[in-house]
Design an enzyme around this catalytic site. Structure first.
Site, PDB file in Angstrom:
ATOM      1  N   HIS A  25      53.771  33.280 -51.238  1.00  0.00           N
ATOM      2  CA  HIS A  25      52.413  33.432 -51.754  1.00  0.00           C
ATOM      3  C   HIS A  25      52.373  34.603 -52.739  1.00  0.00           C
ATOM      4  O   HIS A  25      52.181  35.749 -52.333  1.00  0.00           O
ATOM      5  CB  HIS A  25      51.442  33.703 -50.602  1.00  0.00           C
ATOM      6  CG  HIS A  25      51.417  32.621 -49.568  1.00  0.00           C
ATOM      7  ND1 HIS A  25      50.395  31.688 -49.482  1.00  0.00           N
ATOM      8  CD2 HIS A  25      52.285  32.318 -48.568  1.00  0.00           C
ATOM      9  CE1 HIS A  25      50.636  30.872 -48.475  1.00  0.00           C
ATOM     10  NE2 HIS A  25      51.776  31.229 -47.905  1.00  0.00           N
ATOM     11  N   HIS A 260      48.279  30.606 -55.176  1.00  0.00           N
ATOM     12  CA  HIS A 260      48.055  31.075 -53.803  1.00  0.00           C
ATOM     13  C   HIS A 260      49.285  30.882 -52.940  1.00  0.00           C
ATOM     14  O   HIS A 260      49.789  31.837 -52.327  1.00  0.00           O
ATOM     15  CB  HIS A 260      46.855  30.346 -53.182  1.00  0.00           C
ATOM     16  CG  HIS A 260      46.424  30.904 -51.860  1.00  0.00           C
ATOM     17  ND1 HIS A 260      47.226  30.896 -50.742  1.00  0.00           N
ATOM     18  CD2 HIS A 260      45.263  31.494 -51.477  1.00  0.00           C
ATOM     19  CE1 HIS A 260      46.579  31.458 -49.731  1.00  0.00           C
ATOM     20  NE2 HIS A 260      45.387  31.829 -50.150  1.00  0.00           N
ATOM     21  N   GLU A 412      36.911  36.417 -25.645  1.00  0.00           N
ATOM     22  CA  GLU A 412      38.262  36.359 -25.084  1.00  0.00           C
ATOM     23  C   GLU A 412      39.348  36.528 -26.145  1.00  0.00           C
ATOM     24  O   GLU A 412      40.340  37.231 -25.923  1.00  0.00           O
ATOM     25  CB  GLU A 412      38.471  35.027 -24.348  1.00  0.00           C
ATOM     26  CG  GLU A 412      37.591  34.825 -23.130  1.00  0.00           C
ATOM     27  CD  GLU A 412      36.230  34.235 -23.451  1.00  0.00           C
ATOM     28  OE1 GLU A 412      35.445  33.995 -22.516  1.00  0.00           O
ATOM     29  OE2 GLU A 412      35.943  34.013 -24.658  1.00  0.00           O
ATOM     30  N   HIS A 474      35.443  24.378 -16.054  1.00  0.00           N
ATOM     31  CA  HIS A 474      35.930  25.695 -15.670  1.00  0.00           C
ATOM     32  C   HIS A 474      37.205  25.641 -14.840  1.00  0.00           C
ATOM     33  O   HIS A 474      37.800  26.686 -14.569  1.00  0.00           O
ATOM     34  CB  HIS A 474      34.850  26.448 -14.885  1.00  0.00           C
ATOM     35  CG  HIS A 474      33.750  27.005 -15.736  1.00  0.00           C
ATOM     36  ND1 HIS A 474      33.060  26.236 -16.650  1.00  0.00           N
ATOM     37  CD2 HIS A 474      33.223  28.254 -15.826  1.00  0.00           C
ATOM     38  CE1 HIS A 474      32.144  26.977 -17.251  1.00  0.00           C
ATOM     39  NE2 HIS A 474      32.233  28.216 -16.777  1.00  0.00           N
TER      40      HIS A 474
END
Length: 664
Positions: A25, A260, A412, A474
């Site tokens: 890149h 890019h 998280e 869960h």
């Protein structure tokens, strides 16, 4: 030497490296070169001859695909990265990998590439600096006093983790975090205005950041002035929004996605040299006067020498604190803790503690905490469930940084990547909790910790259908297997309090990679063991019980299902069958044991084997063989009390017994 010439040296090395590799890149390094030369030459305090100097400023390239920029910076400023390594960009066994890799290259503070995580790592580093300063600095002795700088691109801003990390950085008022947004308006697919229309400056102001808006990222004086503004604001992190042109200097590809993620091409490289006014056609050539202007070794040595003098005076006045600081930064474990902790484990074994393994984990922390001031805990808004707070926990806040517990909120992924940053900074052993199922949110940060070999601990509670009524959203099923198959991650699922304590002991002692603890919501029955068996827990798998010298059938259990294996074994023994029960709290550690030990636990000639775990069944075929039996999960769970669910899914002692009988 003028700023633009200095920056052009970065552009030349970067585009030449990508061109030679025919991969990479070039656009981002060419666009960020002006910013980078200001940060590395005029703002950062670092010593290329000692990349581990304790009080160095940290630099994180969050948009890690622009790695040739970082390699060029390291090379030019005097780190141990010779030009030949830049010529081997992206080649096998070079020190210039496709994305920056921690430990591979001197001066690389963290592995980046998965976008946004570098920002979160930087937040972790700045947080560690703030806490460590509050713990060790004394009046007149700012021995912890450094900045964390990070470069980010549009991709980092689009990734959700940037929100989680930036929100916490603002809340925690990390005044020594300075982030540069490379606002070039281009991503791989083209102009981002078609899919990214956020007002990023307002967004970060809403987080509580100080924002320096829309400076010209190619104006070195403007960048330098922005950094001075950032350092003047001590109670907020700073975002410097730099308007840049991707591929700056390329006459036909600058400002376009074409530069890019692909080499410019030989013809465009030659044209770029002319456009930049670079007089030298030879690839990778930088004249000596530019090298001399870039060299930071003398200034770096001065910075460190000055700090060494400060620390020597500090050590004379505060010898205890200085010794502790040195120990913490070296990652050394406190002396004398293991003997005391082993006695604690032996006491638990004798008493037969019956608690959930999540509760046992908290009780372990109560024991370890006073001896381990480096423990830095937290939870993603589940402390009462994860039981990650111990008796000595004190919350870290923006106003009182001298804490050892972080409230991450429902973040998280951000929590886990911030923990990585704190571990990388040094001085702390981070641990963080959430439900095992929500490891999914944090998955890539866990992978990065494993890849980097970081000393972090994950406390994952509510580890199976045993959590009951919360239901399949869960209840983890496939997650234990996913953790176990992650390279360099050790995942423990203990059967009782004693195995939980041993798992924590391993988590403390293991310094070359992370440890995940999979812990139960429900109480677990204590298992009887000899002293030798308690010692053997640390091998990851061991013989817990057997009814004869050579087994006809082996039952393998883990976590809460070990008790089911034990119950089935007692019935089999009553039938006259010679049976062995193997507890396997950590498969990864077991597989690291010598072949002789593994054979002693799972003899190859005993092919009649049954494994039981309230998780995805398929993982266990590696231990029972294709002809063995597995009592486990083959679907998602249901919402009901745990006892009903175990019966519904056939994870019972009766099922284990019947599976064994079918093999005999």
């Amino acid at each position: 030497m003028d700023n633009r010439t200095m920056a052009n040296a970065l552009r030349i090395l970067s585009m030449d490296g990508v061109q030679k590799a025919n991969s990479g890149h070039p656009g981002a390094p060419m666009g960020m070169a002006d910013m980078a030369q200001v940060v590395w030459r005029k703002a950062m305090r670092h010593n290329p001859k000692n990349p581990q100097w304790a009080n160095r400023d940290r630099f994180v390239l969050s948009n890690g695909h622009g790695s040739m920029l970082l390699y060029s910076l390291l090379h030019l400023t005097g780190y141990d990265l010779p030009l030949e390594e830049l010529k081997q960009f992206r080649q096998l066994h070079s020190k210039t990998a496709g994305h920056p890799e921690y430990k591979l290259t001197p001066g690389i503070e963290t592995t980046t590439g998965p976008l946004g995580q570098g920002l979160a790592n930087a937040v972790g580093m700045a947080t560690a600096e703030k806490i460590l300063a509050s713990q060790f600095n004394r009046e007149g002795f700012p021995i912890v006093d450094h900045y964390t700088y990070t470069f980010m691109g549009d991709g980092c801003m689009m990734e959700g983790i940037s929100h989680e990390a930036a929100s916490l950085a603002g809340t925690w008022k990390l005044g020594k975090l300075v982030a540069f947004y490379d606002d070039n308006g281009i991503s791989i697919d083209g102009e981002v205005e078609q899919w990214f229309t956020d007002d990023t400056a307002k967004r970060f102001e809403a987080y509580g950041w100080h924002v320096v808006r829309a400076i010209d990222g190619h104006d070195a004086q403007a960048v330098e002035a922005a950094i001075k503004q950032a350092k003047a604001v001590t109670d907020k992190p700073t975002l410097i929004v730099c308007k840049t042109t991707i591929g700056f200097g390329s006459p036909n590809k600058s400002g376009k996605e074409d530069c890019h993620g692909a080499p410019l091409g030989a013809e465009e490289v030659a044209l770029s040299r002319k456009q930049l006014g670079w007089q030298y056609d030879e690839p990778f050539f930088v004249p000596n006067d530019i090298y001399a202007a870039w060299d930071c070794t003398a200034s770096g040595a001065d910075y460190e020498q000055e700090w060494n003098g400060l620390f020597a005076a500090y050590a004379k006045k505060y010898p205890t604190e200085a010794a502790e600081f040195t120990r913490r930064l070296a990652g050394e474990i406190p002396a004398g803790w293991e003997e005391k902790f082993d006695a604690f484990i032996a006491q638990w074994q004798q008493e037969g503690i019956k608690v959930a393994s999540r509760k046992a984990s908290q009780m372990v922390l109560d024991q370890l905490g006073p001896d381990f001031p480096e423990l830095l805990g937290g939870s993603a808004d589940l402390a009462p469930s994860n039981l990650t707070k111990w008796k000595g926990s004190k919350a870290f806040t923006a106003e009182d940084a001298n804490g050892n517990y972080l409230h991450y909120g429902v973040r998280e992924f951000g929590m886990s990547a911030i923990m990585n940053g704190m571990a990388l900074h040094g001085g702390f052993l981070p641990y963080g909790g959430t439900f095992l199922i929500f490891m999914e949110y944090a998955r890539n940060a866990v992978r990065m910790a494993s890849l980097m070999g970081l000393h972090v601990v994950y406390v994952y509670t509510h580890d199976s259908i045993g959590l009951g009524e919360d239901g399949p959203t869960h209840q983890p099923v496939e997650q234990p297997a996913m953790l176990r198959i992650t390279p360099n991650l050790e995942s423990w699922r203990p059967a009782d309090a004693v195995e939980t304590a041993v798992a924590w002991k391993r988590a403390i002692k293991r310094t070359d990679g992370p440890v995940a603890l999979m812990l139960s919501r429900q109480n677990l029955a204590p298992q009887a063991r000899s002293a030798g068996q308690v010692q053997a827990i640390g091998n990851g798998g061991y013989v817990l019980w057997e009814s004869g010298k050579h087994p006809q059938v082996i039952l393998i259990g883990t976590g809460s299902e070990v008790s089911l294996a034990m119950e089935a074994a007692q019935r089999l023994a009553a039938d006259g069958t010679s049976v062995r029960v193997v507890s396997m709290p950590c498969c990864e550690v077991f597989e690291k044991q010598p072949a002789e030990y593994r054979e002693s636990v799972l003899p190859a000639d005993v092919t009649k084997r049954v494994a039981v775990e309230a998780a995805i069944a398929d993982y266990w075929y590696k231990y029972v063989g294709l002809d063995g039996k597995i009592v486990g999960m083959h679907s998602f769970g249901e919402s009901a009390p745990a006892e009903q669910l175990y019966k519904l899914f056939g994870i019972t002692a009766d099922a284990v017994y019947e599976a064994a009988v079918s093999l005999l």
